[in-house]
Write an enzyme that holds these catalytic residues in place. Structure first.
Site, PDB file in Angstrom:
ATOM      1  N   GLU A  49       2.959  -6.124   6.477  1.00 24.56           N
ATOM      2  CA  GLU A  49       2.963  -7.589   6.383  1.00 24.56           C
ATOM      3  C   GLU A  49       3.555  -7.924   5.020  1.00 24.56           C
ATOM      4  O   GLU A  49       2.943  -7.625   3.990  1.00 24.56           O
ATOM      5  CB  GLU A  49       1.548  -8.156   6.504  1.00 24.56           C
ATOM      6  CG  GLU A  49       1.018  -8.198   7.918  1.00 24.56           C
ATOM      7  CD  GLU A  49       1.718  -9.217   8.808  1.00 24.56           C
ATOM      8  OE1 GLU A  49       2.572  -9.976   8.313  1.00 24.56           O
ATOM      9  OE2 GLU A  49       1.410  -9.234  10.015  1.00 24.56           O
TER      10      GLU A  49
ATOM     11  N   CYS B  15       2.229 -16.035   1.225  1.00 17.87           N
ATOM     12  CA  CYS B  15       3.455 -15.585   1.904  1.00 17.87           C
ATOM     13  C   CYS B  15       4.028 -16.666   2.808  1.00 17.87           C
ATOM     14  O   CYS B  15       5.228 -16.693   3.062  1.00 17.87           O
ATOM     15  CB  CYS B  15       3.159 -14.321   2.701  1.00 17.87           C
ATOM     16  SG  CYS B  15       1.773 -14.535   3.852  1.00 17.87           S
TER      17      CYS B  15
HETATM   18  P1  NAD Z   1       3.015  -5.864  -4.242  1.00 22.54           P
HETATM   19  O1  NAD Z   1       4.002  -5.322  -3.275  1.00 22.54           O
HETATM   20  O2  NAD Z   1       3.367  -5.871  -5.682  1.00 22.54           O
HETATM   21  O3  NAD Z   1       1.629  -5.059  -4.139  1.00 22.54           O
HETATM   22  C1  NAD Z   1       0.939  -4.949  -2.920  1.00 22.54           C
HETATM   23  C2  NAD Z   1       0.069  -3.712  -2.953  1.00 22.54           C
HETATM   24  O4  NAD Z   1       0.911  -2.572  -3.003  1.00 22.54           O
HETATM   25  C3  NAD Z   1      -0.861  -3.622  -4.166  1.00 22.54           C
HETATM   26  O5  NAD Z   1      -2.096  -3.090  -3.767  1.00 22.54           O
HETATM   27  C4  NAD Z   1      -0.129  -2.647  -5.066  1.00 22.54           C
HETATM   28  O6  NAD Z   1      -0.994  -1.953  -5.943  1.00 22.54           O
HETATM   29  C5  NAD Z   1       0.437  -1.709  -4.029  1.00 22.54           C
HETATM   30  N1  NAD Z   1       1.533  -0.866  -4.495  1.00 22.54           N
HETATM   31  C6  NAD Z   1       2.549  -1.195  -5.315  1.00 22.54           C
HETATM   32  N2  NAD Z   1       3.350  -0.114  -5.513  1.00 22.54           N
HETATM   33  C7  NAD Z   1       2.815   0.903  -4.792  1.00 22.54           C
HETATM   34  C8  NAD Z   1       3.158   2.267  -4.587  1.00 22.54           C
HETATM   35  N3  NAD Z   1       4.228   2.819  -5.164  1.00 22.54           N
HETATM   36  N4  NAD Z   1       2.373   3.023  -3.787  1.00 22.54           N
HETATM   37  C9  NAD Z   1       1.283   2.504  -3.185  1.00 22.54           C
HETATM   38  N5  NAD Z   1       0.892   1.211  -3.355  1.00 22.54           N
HETATM   39  C10 NAD Z   1       1.651   0.423  -4.141  1.00 22.54           C
HETATM   40  O7  NAD Z   1       2.652  -7.337  -3.729  1.00 22.54           O
HETATM   41  P2  NAD Z   1       1.673  -8.394  -4.401  1.00 22.54           P
HETATM   42  O8  NAD Z   1       2.326  -8.956  -5.607  1.00 22.54           O
HETATM   43  O9  NAD Z   1       0.307  -7.824  -4.525  1.00 22.54           O
HETATM   44  O10 NAD Z   1       1.614  -9.514  -3.250  1.00 22.54           O
HETATM   45  C11 NAD Z   1       2.515 -10.565  -3.149  1.00 22.54           C
HETATM   46  C12 NAD Z   1       3.547 -10.279  -2.072  1.00 22.54           C
HETATM   47  O11 NAD Z   1       2.894 -10.012  -0.838  1.00 22.54           O
HETATM   48  C13 NAD Z   1       4.446 -11.476  -1.782  1.00 22.54           C
HETATM   49  O12 NAD Z   1       5.755 -11.014  -1.547  1.00 22.54           O
HETATM   50  C14 NAD Z   1       3.847 -12.076  -0.516  1.00 22.54           C
HETATM   51  O13 NAD Z   1       4.760 -12.840   0.248  1.00 22.54           O
HETATM   52  C15 NAD Z   1       3.391 -10.848   0.204  1.00 22.54           C
HETATM   53  N6  NAD Z   1       2.307 -11.154   1.131  1.00 22.54           N
HETATM   54  C16 NAD Z   1       2.523 -11.063   2.465  1.00 22.54           C
HETATM   55  C17 NAD Z   1       1.515 -11.402   3.356  1.00 22.54           C
HETATM   56  C18 NAD Z   1       1.717 -11.333   4.837  1.00 22.54           C
HETATM   57  O14 NAD Z   1       0.721 -11.360   5.572  1.00 22.54           O
HETATM   58  N7  NAD Z   1       2.942 -11.253   5.325  1.00 22.54           N
HETATM   59  C19 NAD Z   1       0.272 -11.820   2.868  1.00 22.54           C
HETATM   60  C20 NAD Z   1       0.096 -11.886   1.491  1.00 22.54           C
HETATM   61  C21 NAD Z   1       1.107 -11.547   0.626  1.00 22.54           C
END
Ligand code: NAD
Length: 491
Positions: free
Chosen positions: A260, A294
């Site tokens: 997502e 999002c």
């Molecule tokens: P992010 O991608 O920076 O982080 C998300 C998660 O991934 C965190 O737990 C982070 O620690 C983890 N992560 C990062 N690098 C990693 C790696 N190398 N290995 C394993 N895990 C890793 O996103 P964010 O800043 O936390 O969230 C915001 C983003 O999420 C926005 O782009 C938003 O649109 C999206 N989002 C989407 C939905 C949806 O349902 N489509 C819902 C909420 C947020």
């Protein structure tokens, strides 16, 4: 004893094998309140060994959990919903402090998560498969749904509570055990709090494990989570760039991953739309949770006949939205999550202005509080014209005909949600069919979502679907045949 959620910089522990423990190294990190900039909690800074212990605990707990009867499993989800509801006021305070979330969005998330838990409580009673017709005489064939094993949930910080629960509830309800790795920006609300509620509800030791980590420490933990043969699938919510990297990792091991991801969600206001209602809808959709959802509307496409009037009214409403202290119940917009987020929003605006855009409202900030911002005349050369900056900034553009509006709405890599405002609902549905989005809302905001809907997008926004459709993602379909008479073989 569970850690208390009230008070100052509380020292939290993480949940592994039913025990609240520190990181094996003893290290912790400070979890920063985005509004005050002060440490609100200290949290275990885990490493590979902690991730391994959590994986082993989940793997050990799996067989008994998968075999537990439906009534016993259902009771746990119902308990969890009751506990979360009981703790609602405390959770609102916590969400304000850890994630800068104002009360309205926190209360929405509590209601959403309790709904999710109560709906998931019914999953154990859903049919476990179906009977398949066989062409072989005497063969009785069944397609049987079976849990996968250990599922790793990776949650974001933005809708911390709801998405933390969404990361684990469907996998658990399907009979899997979980390791939840919350965002380093919300280790409590997107992780430890979920662990607390499920632990208190009575989920057996090892069924739910939560491992937290400091901002720069993800590498070794991710290596364990993605390399371990014991982890069978991933449930990831976060940015499209991280999702793409993790999908490649999971794919390299031929493992399943539910994604997502990000969005750049258009609202199309047709010539026959109710102008006042369109303005109300756009204000909510663009600025709720200061644009850090999002599904927030990023671009409003308005028919030229309404454009000037829409822009004037919309900008006036936006000017009234000033960001402030999320712990104050009157505050509508809280702070952005951190300094990088603030810089990203400012950069997006500056680049647009450098390309000739007009700043119609906002553009001002105090600390990490960024006011609701409206841009017009944004050139397609400006990155914000098609990229998600994830803050309280929205673009308003005029269009002359519907084809132009649809082409503009589809002109990004994303495809999460869209809305179409019109007096002609059938035309809205027809046009909605041409918009590349997983969710189309006629006369409603791009933002919304209930636990039972098939939440999800297309293109770079994701490929997962939640609601009851999540069952397909978190179970295997096994064929079982029974030969009721002796069969004759060619050899
Ligand atoms: P992010 O991608 O920076 O982080 C998300 C998660 O991934 C965190 O737990 C982070 O620690 C983890 N992560 C990062 N690098 C990693 C790696 N190398 N290995 C394993 N895990 C890793 O996103 P964010 O800043 O936390 O969230 C915001 C983003 O999420 C926005 O782009 C938003 O649109 C999206 N989002 C989407 C939905 C949806 O349902 N489509 C819902 C909420 C947020």
């Amino acid at each position: 004893m569970l850690p208390s959620l009230s008070g100052g910089a509380h020292a939290y522990r993480q949940l592994i094998a039913g025990e609240w423990v520190g990181a094996e190294s003893g290290r912790t990190f400070e979890d920063i309140d985005p509004y005050t900039g002060h440490a609100f909690a200290t949290v275990p800074a885990s490493g590979a060994a902690d991730a391994q212990r959590a994986i082993d605990a989940a793997d050990h707990a799996f067989a008994a959990w998968a075999a537990m009867g439906a009534r016993a499993r259902q009771a746990l989800f119902l308990n969890a919903a009751t506990i979360l509801e009981r703790r609602a006021d405390e959770v609102v305070r916590l969400m304000a402090r850890e994630t800068g979330t104002a009360a309205a969005f926190s209360r929405f998330q509590i209601q959403w998560a309790t709904g999710l838990l109560r709906q998931a409580a019914g999953y154990p009673y859903l049919p476990g498969g179906e009977i398949v017709q066989s062409d072989t005489p005497g063969v009785f064939a069944m397609a049987v749904r079976k849990p996968l094993g250990v599922v790793c949930g990776i949650s974001p910080w933005n809708g911390a509570l709801a998405l933390g629960f969404r990361t684990v509830v469907a996998p658990l309800a399907c009979g899997n055990t979980v390791v939840l790795k919350p965002s380093e920006e919300a280790p409590v609300c997107a992780g430890l709090l979920i662990g607390e509620v499920l632990h208190e509800a009575g989920f057996p030791p090892g069924v739910v494990n939560v491992v937290t980590h400091a901002p720069d420490d993800i590498g070794p933990i991710a290596d364990r989570l993605f390399d371990s043969a014991k982890v069978r699938a991933y449930n990831f919510t976060g940015s499209s760039s991280t999702g793409a990297r993790l999908a490649a990792r999971a794919g390299g091991k031929l493992k399943r991953i539910a994604l997502e991801l990000g969005g750049y969600n258009p609202m199309i206001v047709l010539a026959d739309a109710d102008l006042a209602y369109s303005v109300d809808t756009a204000i909510f959709a663009a600025f709720f949770h200061q644009g850090q959802i999002c599904m927030n509307t990023r671009k409003i496409l308005v028919h030229r006949s309404l454009y000037d009037e829409f822009l004037a009214r919309f900008a006036q409403r936006a000017r009234d939205l000033r960001a402030g202290d999320p712990s104050d119940p009157h505050t509508k917009l809280g702070p952005l999550i951190n300094d990088q987020a603030l810089a990203k929003v400012q950069r997006g605006i500056d680049e647009a202005l450098a390309c000739g855009a007009s700043l119609v409202a906002g553009g001002t900030s105090r600390g990490r509080c960024f006011d609701a911002t409206v841009l017009a005349d944004v050139s397609a050369d400006a990155p914000i014209h098609s990229e998600e900056v994830f803050g309280p900034v929205v673009l308003v553009e005029a269009f002359d005909d519907e084809r132009e509006a649809v082409a503009e709405a589809n002109g990004t890599a994303y495809g999460l949600s869209a809305s179409i405002m019109t007096a002609d609902v059938w035309n809205g549905i027809r046009l909605g069919g041409q918009v590349q989005a997983g969710m189309v809302n006629v006369n409603g905001p791009t933002m919304g979502g209930e636990p039972q809907i098939p939440f999800g997008g297309v293109k770079d926004s994701d490929w997962a679907r939640f609601g009851r459709w999540a069952i397909d993602m978190f179970t295997d379909l096994n064929l079982v045949t029974v030969s009721q008479e002796k069969r004759h073989y060619p050899l």
